[in-house]
Design a protein around this motif. Structure first.
Motif, mmCIF file in Angstrom:
data_model
loop_
_atom_site.group_PDB
_atom_site.id
_atom_site.type_symbol
_atom_site.label_atom_id
_atom_site.label_comp_id
_atom_site.label_asym_id
_atom_site.label_seq_id
_atom_site.Cartn_x
_atom_site.Cartn_y
_atom_site.Cartn_z
ATOM 1 N N MET A 166 45.393 43.912 37.309
ATOM 2 C CA MET A 166 45.094 45.151 38.372
ATOM 3 C C MET A 166 43.678 44.923 38.863
ATOM 4 N N ALA A 167 42.693 44.850 38.275
ATOM 5 C CA ALA A 167 41.444 44.664 38.752
ATOM 6 C C ALA A 167 41.309 43.498 39.993
ATOM 7 N N LEU A 168 41.631 42.353 39.619
ATOM 8 C CA LEU A 168 41.890 41.304 40.516
ATOM 9 C C LEU A 168 42.830 41.606 41.659
ATOM 10 N N VAL A 169 43.866 42.155 41.627
ATOM 11 C CA VAL A 169 44.661 42.681 42.871
ATOM 12 C C VAL A 169 43.837 43.341 43.655
ATOM 13 N N GLN A 170 43.113 44.580 43.050
ATOM 14 C CA GLN A 170 42.326 45.372 44.056
ATOM 15 C C GLN A 170 41.271 44.704 44.761
ATOM 16 N N LEU A 171 40.409 43.659 43.953
ATOM 17 C CA LEU A 171 39.401 42.871 44.280
ATOM 18 C C LEU A 171 39.896 41.938 45.709
ATOM 19 N N GLY A 172 40.974 41.359 45.184
ATOM 20 C CA GLY A 172 41.367 40.358 46.262
ATOM 21 C C GLY A 172 42.057 40.756 47.404
ATOM 22 N N ALA A 173 42.613 42.108 47.382
ATOM 23 C CA ALA A 173 43.223 42.728 48.532
ATOM 24 C C ALA A 173 42.474 43.947 49.312
ATOM 25 N N LEU A 174 41.421 44.379 48.479
ATOM 26 C CA LEU A 174 40.736 45.553 49.052
ATOM 27 C C LEU A 174 39.363 45.310 49.024
ATOM 28 N N ARG A 175 38.826 44.417 48.147
ATOM 29 C CA ARG A 175 37.743 44.057 48.140
ATOM 30 C C ARG A 175 36.843 45.065 47.188
ATOM 31 N N GLU A 176 37.495 45.989 46.541
ATOM 32 C CA GLU A 176 36.707 46.770 45.781
ATOM 33 C C GLU A 176 37.887 47.371 44.737
ATOM 34 N N ILE A 177 37.526 47.936 43.587
ATOM 35 C CA ILE A 177 38.220 48.590 42.788
ATOM 36 C C ILE A 177 38.224 50.221 42.736
ATOM 37 N N GLU A 178 39.624 50.679 43.183
ATOM 38 C CA GLU A 178 39.687 52.254 43.249
ATOM 39 C C GLU A 178 40.213 52.518 41.986
ATOM 40 N N LEU A 229 54.453 41.430 30.292
ATOM 41 C CA LEU A 229 55.465 41.049 31.368
ATOM 42 C C LEU A 229 55.582 42.436 32.233
ATOM 43 N N THR A 230 55.745 43.602 31.495
ATOM 44 C CA THR A 230 55.866 44.676 32.317
ATOM 45 C C THR A 230 54.501 44.957 32.928
ATOM 46 N N GLY A 231 53.446 44.656 32.508
ATOM 47 C CA GLY A 231 52.177 45.027 33.369
ATOM 48 C C GLY A 231 51.884 44.277 34.311
ATOM 49 N N LEU A 232 52.176 42.780 34.033
ATOM 50 C CA LEU A 232 52.032 41.762 35.309
ATOM 51 C C LEU A 232 52.872 42.082 36.312
ATOM 52 N N GLY A 233 54.291 42.778 36.112
ATOM 53 C CA GLY A 233 55.152 42.894 37.188
ATOM 54 C C GLY A 233 54.589 44.124 38.104
ATOM 55 N N ILE A 234 54.130 45.026 37.235
ATOM 56 C CA ILE A 234 53.573 46.340 37.986
ATOM 57 C C ILE A 234 52.305 45.924 38.905
ATOM 58 N N ALA A 235 51.467 45.137 38.560
ATOM 59 C CA ALA A 235 50.068 44.632 39.098
ATOM 60 C C ALA A 235 50.715 43.867 40.365
ATOM 61 N N MET A 236 51.849 43.122 40.323
ATOM 62 C CA MET A 236 52.137 42.363 41.416
ATOM 63 C C MET A 236 52.882 42.987 42.478
ATOM 64 N N ILE A 237 53.729 44.097 41.820
ATOM 65 C CA ILE A 237 54.154 45.132 42.777
ATOM 66 C C ILE A 237 53.557 45.951 43.516
ATOM 67 N N TYR A 238 52.190 46.437 42.799
ATOM 68 C CA TYR A 238 51.108 47.064 43.605
ATOM 69 C C TYR A 238 50.598 46.252 44.507
ATOM 70 N N LEU A 298 45.308 36.410 42.806
ATOM 71 C CA LEU A 298 45.783 37.802 42.882
ATOM 72 C C LEU A 298 45.154 38.572 44.119
ATOM 73 N N GLY A 299 46.013 39.033 44.836
ATOM 74 C CA GLY A 299 45.577 39.710 45.932
ATOM 75 C C GLY A 299 45.203 38.874 47.052
ATOM 76 N N GLN A 300 45.320 37.594 47.088
ATOM 77 C CA GLN A 300 44.683 36.788 48.203
ATOM 78 C C GLN A 300 45.883 35.743 48.798
ATOM 79 N N GLY A 301 47.102 36.053 48.451
ATOM 80 C CA GLY A 301 48.142 35.308 48.823
ATOM 81 C C GLY A 301 48.855 36.029 49.917
ATOM 82 N N ARG A 302 49.986 35.691 50.456
ATOM 83 C CA ARG A 302 50.978 36.200 51.391
ATOM 84 C C ARG A 302 52.525 36.505 50.818
#
Length: 463
Positions: free
Chosen positions: A45-57, A96-105, A339-343
């Motif tokens: 989840m942290a990597l998703v936010q850093l990759g897509a938002l450049r910060e942790i919210e 598995l559930t957590g990884l799914g939520i992270a990617m959906i987010y 995470l957070g840097q693809g399309r």
């Protein structure tokens, strides 16, 4: 005599201590694995936010902490009510559930979905319902053998659930498949997800009662013992029901899943390889027949066989989703874009049907292999739970439920990677959607109950 009595008493005490120590060891092992799984989920989840938002919210705590609280509450319940349960099942499902939520987010961020409109928020809510439902099963179902009494009730309930989408006012036509039911126009779910669990209970109970006749001596041919013609009845009935699902509901995936589950349980019950050969032959024949008769299935086969044909890609959507998913996997390469840097959002339904392709793009081939290994361990633990039991019902039920997860993963991975035609199934635990998540966590609860019951069974010592 006194020394003998003291030795016997000491042996009894040692056995009692060993029995007390083993459940504690199982739960401590589960606790360590849960901490590890939740740490990975939080990092994702942290990597998703850093990759897509450049910060942790602050939402990092909402998504990561919400799942952690839920699974640790289940862990405490297991310590109190099912201390002998398998220690690997819950951590794997949690990861598995957590990884799914992270990617959906991550996809929600890309398409700017927030609040209750975000799929990740709904997924966390469904996760809460699923884990609470699993906890209820663990709490109230003290002895899984009680389910054996409701063999035919479970079968009838499973069939009724499959028929719910045809009731006027309840059924919803979604993406060409009649598999959804809505209540008051607000709450929607797929009854087929729960039906597969009820049908697994029915298959297990039915095969326990009839396996002697199904395993009776047949004709020896080509190195295998083939069953007699009069024993084909159950297999043909389930095959026809599966074809009926494909024809009436236009749901190729559920039809294949139910038939495959029955064939696997039939093989475990009888030990006859011929049942598998016959089952595979009927499945292939049914799929080929459906592809020639039904336009829905024919279109799936056309998209699969000639996916990169421009005419097929442009034909009402055609193979566009499949091609985009393959391009996303290719973009990910070996280690992924991060995470957070693809399309991944470029692929239609990237948070549901194609979440594996989304994860493959950002985690790469290494990440996909790691996820598949988690599924492999989950299925193998379920098989081990079944094989360790002394009663046939628990063995068949655990094997059937585990095989269902494994087959569902194979069908989805095969469809996304163009190994087989794409179907309408979901990837267990990862995909956005409440029906699938609840059903899979209920499977987790049943496996926990069976494993706890298996370890509590008295062992017969000879000699």
């Amino acid at each position: 005599m006194t020394a003998t009595s003291d030795l016997s008493a000491d042996t009894t005490v040692l056995r009692a201590l060993r029995k007390m120590r083993l459940p504690q060891t199982q739960r401590n092992r589960e606790l360590g694995l849960l901490i590890f799984a939740c740490a990975i989920n939080a990092a994702a989840m942290a990597l998703v936010q850093l990759g897509a938002l450049r910060e942790i919210e602050w939402t990092f705590l909402f998504y990561g902490g919400g799942l952690t609280v839920l699974v640790f509450a289940l862990h405490i319940l297991l310590r109190l009510r099912a201390a002998d349960a398998d220690p690997f099942v819950v951590p794997i499902a949690t990861l598995l559930t957590g990884l799914g939520i992270a990617m959906i987010y991550r996809i929600d961020i890309a398409v700017d979905l927030q609040g209750w409109e975000a799929y990740s928020t709904k997924q966390l809510a469904w996760t809460a319902i699923a884990v609470v439902g699993a906890s209820a099963v663990v709490f109230f179902l003290r002895n899984y053998r009680v389910l054996f009494r409701y063999t035919y009730v479970s079968g009838l309930a499973g069939i009724l659930l499959l028929l719910l989408p045809f009731i006027p006012g309840l059924g919803v036509d979604d993406a060409g498949a009649d598999v959804w039911v809505t209540i008051a126009g607000v709450f929607s779910f797929q009854p087929g997800e729960l039906a597969k669990i009820l049908l697994a209970i029915f298959f297990a109970g039915y095969l326990v009662r009839t396996r002697e006749s199904l395993a009776s001596t047949g004709t020896r041919f080509l190195g295998m013992t083939w069953p007699r013609a009069r024993e084909f009845g159950p297999l043909l009935v389930i095959w026809l029901i599966s074809l009926g699902i494909i024809v009436l509901q236009r749901d190729l995936g559920t039809g294949l899943l139910i038939f495959g589950m029955f064939v696997a349980m039939l093989y475990v019950a009888t030990g006859k390889t011929s049942w598998v050969v016959i089952g595979v032959g009927l499945a292939v024949a049914g799929a080929l027949l459906a592809s020639q008769v039904l336009s829905y299935v024919g279109g799936r086969f056309a998209n699969w066989l000639d996916a990169f044909n421009p005419e097929i890609i442009d034909r009402g959507g055609g193979s566009y989703q499949l091609v985009q998913g393959i391009f996303g996997l290719a973009q990910g390469g070996l280690i992924g874009t991060g995470l957070g840097q693809g399309r991944p959002y470029l692929t239609p339904l990237s948070q549901s049907d194609y979440i594996l392709a989304s994860l493959g793009e950002e985690l790469g081939l290494v990440g996909v292999f790691a996820i598949l290994c988690l599924y492999m361990v989950f299925a193998s633990r379920g098989m081990r739970i079944g094989l360790a039991g002394q009663d046939d019902f628990g063995k068949l039920l655990a094997t059937g439920l585990s095989f269902t997860i494994a087959l569902q993963v194979f069908i989805m991975v095969g469809g996304v990677t163009r190994l087989i035609p794409l179907t309408g199934l979901t990837t267990p635990f990862l995909t956005a959607g409440g029906s699938s998540l609840i059903a899979n966590w209920l499977i987790v609860a049943l496996l926990l109950r069976i494993s706890d019951g298996v370890r509590r069974q008295p062992r017969v010592v000879i000699g």
